[in-house]
Design an enzyme around this catalytic site. Structure first.
Site, PDB file in Angstrom:
ATOM      1  N   ASP A  12       0.855  -1.171   0.000  1.00 38.93           N
ATOM      2  CA  ASP A  12       0.000   0.000   0.000  1.00 38.93           C
ATOM      3  C   ASP A  12       0.901   1.234   0.000  1.00 38.93           C
ATOM      4  O   ASP A  12       2.083   1.161   0.350  1.00 38.93           O
ATOM      5  CB  ASP A  12      -0.883  -0.018   1.246  1.00 38.93           C
ATOM      6  CG  ASP A  12      -1.644   1.272   1.444  1.00 38.93           C
ATOM      7  OD1 ASP A  12      -2.415   1.637   0.546  1.00 38.93           O
ATOM      8  OD2 ASP A  12      -1.442   1.915   2.492  1.00 38.93           O
ATOM      9  N   ASP A  14      -0.277   5.062   0.831  1.00 39.43           N
ATOM     10  CA  ASP A  14      -0.549   6.096   1.823  1.00 39.43           C
ATOM     11  C   ASP A  14      -0.487   5.530   3.238  1.00 39.43           C
ATOM     12  O   ASP A  14      -1.263   4.642   3.600  1.00 39.43           O
ATOM     13  CB  ASP A  14      -1.923   6.717   1.587  1.00 39.43           C
ATOM     14  CG  ASP A  14      -2.041   7.321   0.199  1.00 39.43           C
ATOM     15  OD1 ASP A  14      -1.073   7.970  -0.226  1.00 39.43           O
ATOM     16  OD2 ASP A  14      -3.080   7.129  -0.457  1.00 39.43           O
ATOM     17  N   THR A 110      -2.611   0.913  -4.460  1.00 40.96           N
ATOM     18  CA  THR A 110      -3.148   2.037  -3.715  1.00 40.96           C
ATOM     19  C   THR A 110      -4.560   2.400  -4.147  1.00 40.96           C
ATOM     20  O   THR A 110      -4.941   2.180  -5.299  1.00 40.96           O
ATOM     21  CB  THR A 110      -2.233   3.279  -3.877  1.00 40.96           C
ATOM     22  OG1 THR A 110      -2.820   4.392  -3.198  1.00 40.96           O
ATOM     23  CG2 THR A 110      -2.062   3.639  -5.355  1.00 40.96           C
ATOM     24  N   LYS A 142     -10.142  -0.697  -3.005  1.00 39.48           N
ATOM     25  CA  LYS A 142     -10.223  -1.189  -1.638  1.00 39.48           C
ATOM     26  C   LYS A 142     -11.490  -0.651  -0.956  1.00 39.48           C
ATOM     27  O   LYS A 142     -11.871   0.488  -1.205  1.00 39.48           O
ATOM     28  CB  LYS A 142      -8.990  -0.739  -0.845  1.00 39.48           C
ATOM     29  CG  LYS A 142      -7.665  -1.185  -1.448  1.00 39.48           C
ATOM     30  CD  LYS A 142      -6.491  -0.574  -0.691  1.00 39.48           C
ATOM     31  CE  LYS A 142      -5.175  -0.893  -1.378  1.00 39.48           C
ATOM     32  NZ  LYS A 142      -4.017  -0.292  -0.682  1.00 39.48           N
ATOM     33  N   ASP A 167      -1.626  -0.470   6.093  1.00 36.03           N
ATOM     34  CA  ASP A 167      -1.670   0.286   7.343  1.00 36.03           C
ATOM     35  C   ASP A 167      -3.081   0.575   7.827  1.00 36.03           C
ATOM     36  O   ASP A 167      -3.254   1.160   8.893  1.00 36.03           O
ATOM     37  CB  ASP A 167      -0.920   1.613   7.185  1.00 36.03           C
ATOM     38  CG  ASP A 167      -1.707   2.628   6.379  1.00 36.03           C
ATOM     39  OD1 ASP A 167      -1.881   3.769   6.855  1.00 36.03           O
ATOM     40  OD2 ASP A 167      -2.153   2.283   5.259  1.00 36.03           O
TER      41      ASP A 167
END
Length: 489
Positions: A12, A14, A110, A142, A167
């Site tokens: 990922d 960010d 992402t 996502k 995260d």
């Protein structure tokens, strides 16, 4: 026992590789403040890890502001911050460079748009990534699995042999739904550990070797699969070749079979160079490990159970049982179509309950055991309104449901196995076919690393199934257990 190599690392962006999660939060806070709304931690699930379009629609909903232009405002605020404030997360560049030195492919995955991802790629180094997938590249982003599946397809790798580094809970859901092993490094919101998921405070201590251990823990794992072959697979063209492809691609070590059509276990085992046990014309077990004992009636009828004892490469022994329980009367039909109440549904489970109890009485408790099969019954863990007695009896006997261990929330991860091809009921009424989890991998004395359902390709619905890549009307269930020598009994 299988040892999956680490085929790729999927990152990922960010909050994982670069400290943009805070920049994104700040950008949304700025836009929200302009609309007269102050954000709190309670708003994080609708902001962190979400695509711009989702957050724009959410902001419009909570503020009453017109949605037109909100996405553009968020893009602008975020892009301004990214251009001036990109900071790599601790350990991120070091891990990326180490993976590159060792030839492990990496992908950027992402929910940000391509324009933002390109800015970050330029800052980190495009040469560190073989593939990048953004919100612009898949129909669904996502928490859907699409982005990670797209990255795996582009790299030509199997999701189960990849570590996805995330995260946020949204990203974790996406990666796990795609079938990846997950390394979670929370940035703002906490993430709980779970089977198939490891949580770390940062990437500073991570190395290619530590990622490899997430895919293949120290010592070989045991991967057990249950699969109803659907009349031996004969409803689908080239079914035997397709069955072999599935078993090979999933990395299964042992497969408990139902509806073998009599010869499937032997033919599959011979083609794979494996060991096998046939019981009657319906049940079979195939194993890459030697079979040292056989249990149950070898002439069992269409419904019943059969078992074997295998000796693993470490010398440990595990009993594997496969069971197929009667399908009539079928509880989900009675609930959905006839409106029966819980007491009646439970009363109608007596035949299946007796069949399972007969199997449970035969199971030897001296070694770890795995009981797999088509139970033709939902689980009491999935439907709290009905104490489905068949799975409850297995639990009372000390057997644990590996899929629910790995995915404890039945709403978020229903794990349906019936049916990938039946969308509408076969009677021609047009009624939706009840979708349920009726195939199980239960165990006693082992530790679950991961469990997931599996269907290859995109099967056409019944009756146009003869050219499907998936040669069954059930989804398979595959559970990976920790090295047997590490598991208690």
């Amino acid at each position: 026992m299988s040892r999956l190599p680490l085929q790729a690392a999927l990152f990922d962006m960010d909050g994982t590789l670069v400290d943009t999660e805070r920049l994104w939060w700040d950008a949304v806070e700025e836009v929200a403040a302009g609309l007269g709304r102050a954000l709190t931690e309670a708003d994080q699930p609708d902001v962190l890890g979400r695509p711009v379009e989702h957050t724009a629609a959410w902001l419009a909903g909570i503020t009453g502001a017109p949605s037109d232009g909100l996405a553009a405002d968020l893009h602008r605020e975020f892009a301004d911050r990214v251009r001036t404030g990109i900071v790599p997360r601790p350990g991120a560049l070091e891990l990326l460079r180490a993976l590159a030195r060792e030839g492990v492919p990496t992908a950027l995955v992402t929910a940000s748009p391509r324009a933002v991802a390109d800015t970050v790629l330029d800052a980190l180094g495009r040469d560190l990534f073989a593939v990048s997938v953004t919100a612009d590249d898949t129909e669904h982003t996502k928490p859907a699995p699409d982005p990670y599946l797209a990255a795996c397809r582009a790299l030509g790798v199997e999701p189960a042999a990849c570590v996805a580094v995330e995260d946020t809970g949204t990203g974790v859901t996406s990666a796990e739904a795609a079938g990846c092993v997950v390394l979670a490094v929370p940035s703002l919101a906490p993430i709980d550990e779970a089977p198939g998921r490891t949580v770390r405070e940062s990437l500073e201590s991570e190395t290619p070797a530590s990622l490899r251990r997430l895919v293949a823990p120290d010592g070989p794992t045991l991967r057990v699969m249950t699969w109803n072959l659907w009349h031996g697979g004969t409803r689908v063209r080239d079914h035997r070749a397709k069955q072999l492809k599935v078993i090979t691609e999933t990395g299964a070590d042992v497969v408990g079979l139902q509806e073998t059509g009599g010869t499937a276990a032997q033919e599959l085992a011979e083609a794979l160079g494996w060991h096998h046990h046939r019981a009657g014309d319906n049940l079979g077990i195939i194993s890459r490990h030697p079979i040292t004992a056989r249990f149950g009636d070898p002439d069992v009828g269409f419904y019943g159970a059969a078992g074997v004892r295998i000796r693993t490469g470490s010398g440990s022994e595990v009993d594997i049982w496969t069971v197929h329980l009667d399908y009539t009367p079928y509880g989900p039909y009675e609930a959905a179509f006839d409106g029966l109440e819980a007491a009646e549904l439970i009363a109608h489970e007596e035949v299946r309950l007796a069949q399972l109890r007969d199997c449970l009485r035969r199971i030897d408790g001296s070694v770890p055991v795995v009981l797999v099969g088509d139970f033709n019954s939902p689980s009491h863990l999935d439907r709290p309104d009905v104490d489905w007695p068949v799975t409850l009896a297995a639990e009372t006997a000390g057997l644990r449901d590996s899929y629910r261990e790995a995915h404890p929330d039945p709403v978020r991860e229903p794990g349906h196995t019936w049916s990938p091809i039946h969308v509408a009921h076969e009677d021609g009424s047009g009624r939706p076919e009840p979708q349920d989890r009726i195939d199980f991998v239960l165990h006693r004395g082992l530790a679950v690393l991961d469990s997931r359902t599996y269907v290859s390709g995109s099967p056409h619905p019944w009756p146009d199934v003869e050219d499907n890549d998936w040669p069954s009307d059930h989804a398979a269930v595959i559970t990976t257990f920790a090295p047997v020598t590490d598991a208690g009994t």
